[in-house]
Design a protein around this motif. Structure first.
Motif, short mmCIF file in Angstrom:
data_model
loop_
_atom_site.label_atom_id
_atom_site.label_comp_id
_atom_site.label_asym_id
_atom_site.label_seq_id
_atom_site.Cartn_x
_atom_site.Cartn_y
_atom_site.Cartn_z
N GLY A 1 101.75 29.39 26.81
CA GLY A 1 100.90 30.50 26.37
C GLY A 1 99.99 30.97 27.49
O GLY A 1 99.75 32.18 27.65
N SER A 2 99.46 30.02 28.26
CA SER A 2 98.61 30.40 29.39
C SER A 2 99.40 31.19 30.43
O SER A 2 98.92 32.18 30.98
CB SER A 2 98.01 29.16 30.04
N CYS A 3 100.61 30.73 30.71
CA CYS A 3 101.46 31.45 31.68
C CYS A 3 101.79 32.85 31.19
O CYS A 3 101.74 33.81 31.96
CB CYS A 3 102.74 30.66 31.94
N ILE A 4 102.11 32.99 29.92
CA ILE A 4 102.42 34.31 29.35
C ILE A 4 101.18 35.19 29.40
O ILE A 4 101.25 36.38 29.75
CB ILE A 4 102.97 34.17 27.92
N GLY A 5 100.02 34.63 29.07
CA GLY A 5 98.76 35.39 29.14
C GLY A 5 98.46 35.85 30.55
O GLY A 5 98.04 36.99 30.77
N ILE B 1 100.85 38.70 31.40
CA ILE B 1 100.44 39.96 30.77
C ILE B 1 99.23 40.55 31.50
O ILE B 1 99.16 41.75 31.77
CB ILE B 1 100.13 39.74 29.27
N GLY B 2 98.28 39.69 31.87
CA GLY B 2 97.12 40.16 32.63
C GLY B 2 97.52 40.74 33.98
O GLY B 2 96.98 41.76 34.41
N ALA B 3 98.46 40.08 34.65
CA ALA B 3 98.93 40.58 35.95
C ALA B 3 99.63 41.93 35.79
O ALA B 3 99.44 42.84 36.61
CB ALA B 3 99.85 39.56 36.60
N ILE B 4 100.41 42.07 34.73
CA ILE B 4 101.11 43.34 34.49
C ILE B 4 100.10 44.45 34.23
O ILE B 4 100.23 45.56 34.76
CB ILE B 4 102.11 43.19 33.32
N LYS B 5 99.05 44.17 33.44
CA LYS B 5 98.02 45.18 33.18
C LYS B 5 97.29 45.55 34.47
O LYS B 5 97.02 46.72 34.72
CB LYS B 5 97.03 44.67 32.14
N LEU B 6 96.98 44.55 35.29
CA LEU B 6 96.30 44.81 36.55
C LEU B 6 97.16 45.67 37.48
O LEU B 6 96.68 46.63 38.09
CB LEU B 6 95.94 43.49 37.24
N ILE B 7 98.44 45.34 37.56
CA ILE B 7 99.36 46.12 38.40
C ILE B 7 99.47 47.56 37.89
O ILE B 7 99.47 48.50 38.68
CB ILE B 7 100.74 45.43 38.47
N ASP B 8 99.51 47.71 36.56
CA ASP B 8 99.59 49.06 36.00
C ASP B 8 98.31 49.85 36.30
O ASP B 8 98.38 51.04 36.67
CB ASP B 8 99.81 48.97 34.49
N ASP B 9 97.15 49.21 36.16
CA ASP B 9 95.89 49.89 36.50
C ASP B 9 95.85 50.27 37.98
O ASP B 9 95.40 51.36 38.34
CB ASP B 9 94.70 49.00 36.16
#
Length: 110
Positions: free
Chosen positions: A31-35, A38-46
């Protein structure tokens, strides 16, 4: 007492060679890895949106600079025309002063 039975039963249960505590740790790690993913994907998108906005701003600035350069060139050409006219007018004024000083003769004698 029932809670103690569940805890005792959970520590003794094994699935594929792992105890319940091991499974909870693995699920937590997953769950931590998935979280984090997801955080890295949001950061990359921003960051992608910020870079796109920056590129648009730079493009607008380049267009504004090109327009400014064209306007400056037109203004310089217009100024050059006025400068040449000014030089001709100054020469004409100097000639008129010479005529006045010489009493109407243009040969410089008198």
């Amino acid at each position: 007492m029932i809670t103690n039975l569940f805890i005792l039963g959970a520590t003794e249960w094994t699935g594929m060679g792992l105890t319940a505590t091991d499974w909870v740790a693995l699920i937590t790690l997953g769950g931590s890895c998935i979280g984090l993913l997801i955080g890295a994907i949001k950061l990359i998108d921003d960051l992608r949106h910020a870079i796109a906005d920056l590129n648009d701003t730079i493009k607008d600035m380049n267009e504004a600079n090109a327009k400014r350069d064209r306007d400056y060139q037109k203004l310089s050409e217009h100024l050059a025309k006025h400068d040449s006219q000014f030089v001709r007018d100054e020469e004409r004024i100097a000639e008129l002063f010479r005529l006045l000083n010489n009493g109407g003769s243009n040969d410089g004698k008198n």
